[in-house]
Scaffold this active site. Structure first.
Site, short mmCIF file in Angstrom:
data_model
loop_
_atom_site.label_atom_id
_atom_site.label_comp_id
_atom_site.label_asym_id
_atom_site.label_seq_id
_atom_site.Cartn_x
_atom_site.Cartn_y
_atom_site.Cartn_z
N LYS A 91 0.86 -1.18 0.00
CA LYS A 91 0.00 0.00 0.00
C LYS A 91 0.90 1.23 0.00
CE LYS A 91 -4.48 1.07 0.60
NZ LYS A 91 -5.67 0.42 0.06
N GLY A 191 -19.85 7.59 5.35
CA GLY A 191 -18.96 7.90 4.22
C GLY A 191 -19.62 7.56 2.90
N GLY A 193 -18.44 8.34 -0.22
CA GLY A 193 -17.48 8.58 -1.31
C GLY A 193 -17.70 7.53 -2.38
N VAL A 195 -16.95 4.27 -2.69
CA VAL A 195 -17.53 2.98 -2.28
C VAL A 195 -18.92 3.20 -1.69
CG1 VAL A 195 -17.27 0.97 -0.77
CG2 VAL A 195 -15.25 1.95 -1.87
P1 NAD Z 1 -13.53 8.24 -0.84
O1 NAD Z 1 -12.48 9.22 -0.51
O2 NAD Z 1 -14.14 8.29 -2.19
O3 NAD Z 1 -14.72 8.32 0.22
C1 NAD Z 1 -14.52 8.39 1.57
C2 NAD Z 1 -15.62 9.28 2.11
O4 NAD Z 1 -15.60 9.23 3.53
C3 NAD Z 1 -15.44 10.75 1.73
O5 NAD Z 1 -16.65 11.22 1.16
C4 NAD Z 1 -15.13 11.43 3.06
O6 NAD Z 1 -15.63 12.75 3.13
C5 NAD Z 1 -15.85 10.54 4.03
N1 NAD Z 1 -15.37 10.62 5.40
C6 NAD Z 1 -14.12 10.74 5.89
N2 NAD Z 1 -14.13 10.76 7.24
C7 NAD Z 1 -15.42 10.62 7.61
C8 NAD Z 1 -16.08 10.54 8.86
N3 NAD Z 1 -15.43 10.59 10.01
N4 NAD Z 1 -17.42 10.39 8.87
C9 NAD Z 1 -18.12 10.32 7.72
N5 NAD Z 1 -17.54 10.40 6.50
C10 NAD Z 1 -16.21 10.54 6.45
O7 NAD Z 1 -12.92 6.79 -0.57
P2 NAD Z 1 -13.45 5.39 -1.04
O8 NAD Z 1 -12.66 4.99 -2.24
O9 NAD Z 1 -14.93 5.41 -1.10
O10 NAD Z 1 -12.96 4.45 0.15
C11 NAD Z 1 -13.68 4.38 1.37
C12 NAD Z 1 -13.06 3.33 2.26
O11 NAD Z 1 -13.08 2.07 1.61
C13 NAD Z 1 -11.60 3.57 2.61
O12 NAD Z 1 -11.32 3.10 3.91
C14 NAD Z 1 -10.86 2.74 1.59
O13 NAD Z 1 -9.57 2.39 2.03
C15 NAD Z 1 -11.77 1.55 1.52
N6 NAD Z 1 -11.65 0.80 0.27
C16 NAD Z 1 -11.87 1.39 -0.90
C17 NAD Z 1 -11.78 0.63 -2.07
C18 NAD Z 1 -12.10 1.23 -3.42
O14 NAD Z 1 -12.30 0.47 -4.37
N7 NAD Z 1 -12.20 2.55 -3.55
C19 NAD Z 1 -11.44 -0.71 -2.00
C20 NAD Z 1 -11.23 -1.30 -0.75
C21 NAD Z 1 -11.34 -0.53 0.38
#
Ligand code: NAD
Length: 367
Positions: A91, A191, A193, A195
């Site tokens: 990572k 969250g 975002g 996912v």
């Molecule tokens: P992202 O940045 O698109 O979304 C994350 C969201 O969480 C953002 O909108 C942010 O504002 C919000 N956030 C942050 N802190 C917060 C809090 N305390 N309370 C509420 N909302 C909060 O990221 P993502 O790609 O959607 O990933 C989300 C999680 O999933 C991460 O932990 C990431 O490591 C994990 N993940 C993502 C993927 C992927 O395919 N993108 C794969 C495996 C794991």
């Protein structure tokens, strides 16, 4: 070996920490011209090249960034193993605010650092990194996946991640309620975002009653406009709702002493990485409280499964989705194993992931 959050910065030693986690290599990348400060962590390459996305986040201090990348890369070793992929765990994190500090030059410089590892580490998207950033990184290295579709890549992995989380959530509901319908289930989604919003779409389609929170108010407002049945809640209030499922889809360590004393739910199943603040303590605490915890690295593997098929070449989304569906049965298998071993679900999932790594280590030793 277990990894604990290092809270006392005064006693902080990176070599002690890396010794505990058994990482193979940590690379610090600094570039004054672009402002890049990144760390690449390679945890274990027994199963293949270390693969895992890059996260850009405004860490409070450098020790937090180190801690995050060590925890995340170790999680990738287990995630890739339990998904049956021939990939090791790695990572990267970039220190900075993705909305303010990112630039084309910074991403391209980062691509050069990834390239310097000659394929030992393969990067992709994570929090704060978009397909456009991946395109910049790809200008300097072929060791990157999650490239845009117009570049022959698999595109944004998050819809597939969300699909896998959905599979893991449904398996968990089946375990607790006897059938896997999400209709009328009360779900707190933290969250929205990449996912979170893809997961939300599936939950709404299945008539779940969803509460959402997000750090960014504009995102929250857009979601409420798009899905009038969804309820927005404040950041902290998400832990105090009376719900069936808590779905963490933001950052890690949200399952901790404080939140476990407040959460009123039967299941925790979400996409965020490293949800347990301390897996030695909070895996057991979930079990003791009667909360079924779906291990994060087990159910959020859809993204890396998707990326895997891009790495193998001849990417085919159907193939990735079919592989992703195995998360449903795998989740039920882990729950059975935990029950059989009278242990918590995190420990059971680590055991299964480690067994495959150990098996391959033995196989690799045979000439
Ligand atoms: P992202 O940045 O698109 O979304 C994350 C969201 O969480 C953002 O909108 C942010 O504002 C919000 N956030 C942050 N802190 C917060 C809090 N305390 N309370 C509420 N909302 C909060 O990221 P993502 O790609 O959607 O990933 C989300 C999680 O999933 C991460 O932990 C990431 O490591 C994990 N993940 C993502 C993927 C992927 O395919 N993108 C794969 C495996 C794991």
């Amino acid at each position: 070996m277990e990894l604990e959050l290092q809270e006392k910065i005064g006693t902080y030693s990176i070599f002690t920490q890396v010794g505990q986690t058994e990482h193979e290599q940590i690379v610090f990348c600094a570039d004054k011209a672009t402002g890049l400060k990144a760390i690449i962590a390679i945890h274990n390459t027994t199963l293949g090249p270390a693969a895992g996305g890059t996260r850009m986040w405004s860490y409070q201090n450098e020790a937090d960034a180190v801690n995050d990348v060590l925890r995340l890369s170790r999680g990738m070793s287990f995630k890739n193993s339990i998904a049956g992929l021939n990939l090791g765990g790695g990572k990267a994190v970039i220190i900075g605010d993705a909305r303010k500090d990112k630039s084309e030059a910074m991403m391209r410089r980062f691509g050069k650092f990834v390239d310097s590892l000659a394929g030992k580490y393969i990067t992709a998207e994570d929090v704060g990194i978009s397909t456009t950033d991946i395109e910049y990184i790809a200008m300097h290295t072929k060791h990157v996946a999650g490239k845009p579709e117009y570049m022959g890549g698999s595109g944004d992995p998050s819809p597939v991640t969300a699909y896998g989380v959905y599979m893991g959530m449904k398996a968990s509901v089946k375990k607790v309620y006897g059938n896997d319908s999400l209709e009328n289930k009360k779900i707190a989604l933290q969250g929205i975002g990449n996912v979170g919003k893809n997961l939300l779409e599936r939950l709404v389609k299945e008539n779940a009653k969803v509460y959402v929170s997000d750090f960014y108010e504009d995102r929250l407002q857009d979601i409420i406009k798009q899905y009038p049945t969804v309820t927005a809640v404040n950041l902290e209030d998400i832990y105090d709702l009376d719900i069936d499922i808590y779905a963490p889809c933001a950052l890690g360590a949200t399952i901790n002493d404080d939140t476990l004393s407040r959460l009123k739910c039967n299941i925790i199943a979400g996409g965020a990485n490293n949800q347990l603040a301390n897996e030695k303590i909070h895996g057991d605490l979930c079990k003791d409280k009667g909360i079924l915890y779906a291990p994060d690295f087990l159910i959020n593997g859809g993204g890396i499964i998707n990326v895997y098929y891009e790495i193998l070449d001849n990417y085919n989304r159907e193939r990735a989705l079919r592989h992703c569906e195995k998360i449903y049965d795998n989740t039920l298998k882990i729950y059975d194993l935990a029950q059989k071993d009278n242990t918590n679900t995190q420990t059971a999932a680590i055991k299964m992931a480690q067994e495959r790594i150990d098996m391959m280590a033995k196989l690799n030793a045979v000439r």
